[in-house]
Write a protein that holds these residues in place. Structure first.
Motif, PDB file in Angstrom:
ATOM      1  N   THR A 194       0.828  -1.231  -0.061  1.00 11.37           N
ATOM      2  CA  THR A 194       0.020   0.105  -0.177  1.00 11.37           C
ATOM      3  C   THR A 194       0.838   1.342  -0.038  1.00 11.37           C
ATOM      4  N   ASP A 227      -7.691   6.867  -3.613  1.00 13.93           N
ATOM      5  CA  ASP A 227      -8.162   5.325  -3.306  1.00 13.93           C
ATOM      6  C   ASP A 227      -7.407   4.887  -2.027  1.00 13.93           C
ATOM      7  N   LEU A 228      -5.976   5.196  -2.108  1.00 11.92           N
ATOM      8  CA  LEU A 228      -5.204   4.571  -1.016  1.00 11.92           C
ATOM      9  C   LEU A 228      -5.144   5.347   0.267  1.00 11.92           C
ATOM     10  N   ALA A 265      -6.834   6.733   3.818  1.00  8.21           N
ATOM     11  CA  ALA A 265      -7.820   6.783   4.729  1.00  8.21           C
ATOM     12  C   ALA A 265      -8.595   8.178   4.845  1.00  8.21           C
ATOM     13  N   LYS A 271      -8.073  13.698   4.592  1.00  5.89           N
ATOM     14  CA  LYS A 271      -7.970  13.666   3.252  1.00  5.89           C
ATOM     15  C   LYS A 271      -8.219  14.950   2.481  1.00  5.89           C
ATOM     16  N   LYS A 299      -5.419   1.212   3.695  1.00 13.96           N
ATOM     17  CA  LYS A 299      -5.454   2.580   3.208  1.00 13.96           C
ATOM     18  C   LYS A 299      -4.354   3.322   4.374  1.00 13.96           C
TER      19      LYS A 299
END
Length: 136
Positions: free
Chosen positions: A11, A29-30, A32, A54, A117
């Motif tokens: 990841t 997408d990766l 959290a 994010k 994530k």
């Protein structure tokens, strides 16, 4: 590696690769939703964090990109244990404010992964050299 360690390693390396390509979709997408991006240094530089969540990270990334251009990057070591990944390397860059090259320096990253994530991106670099180049 056990499954958790391998997932964490994969990841973080995928996130780093997406960042290097400017692939914001894969990065998102990766990440959290509550990810923390923490980099310490001279608070007068506009990209010094921490950046919490994010949404805030995606506000910070264009600021960083407008102020710092990476000219060299080499991961030299990477290790993982459970949810934690450490990456070490060498890099160089130019700060656009002054146009000055920083000079080759080492970096370290401590990242944490939860449920596939990235939840922590804790960046360590020669912040004195970066600040000195930024201020000209």
């Amino acid at each position: 590696m056990d499954t958790t360690t391998q997932t964490s390693f994969d990841t973080v390396m995928a996130f780093m690769g997406a960042m290097g390509k400017g692939d914001m979709k894969t990065m998102s997408d990766l990440m959290a939703d509550d990810m923390v991006w923490h980099n310490e240094g001279d608070k007068s530089m506009p990209w010094i964090g921490p950046w919490n969540g994010k949404a805030k990270i995606f506000e910070f990334l264009p600021i960083f990109g407008a102020n710092f251009k990476t000219t060299a990057w080499d991961n030299t070591d990477a290790f993982a244990s459970g949810d934690t990944v450490a990456v070490f390397g060498k890099m160089n860059g130019v700060t656009t404010k002054s146009g000055k090259e920083i000079g080759a320096f080492t970096f370290a990253l401590r990242a944490k992964v939860r449920d596939g994530k990235v939840v922590l991106w804790h960046w360590f670099e020669d912040s004195y050299a970066v600040s000195k180049a930024f201020h000209g």
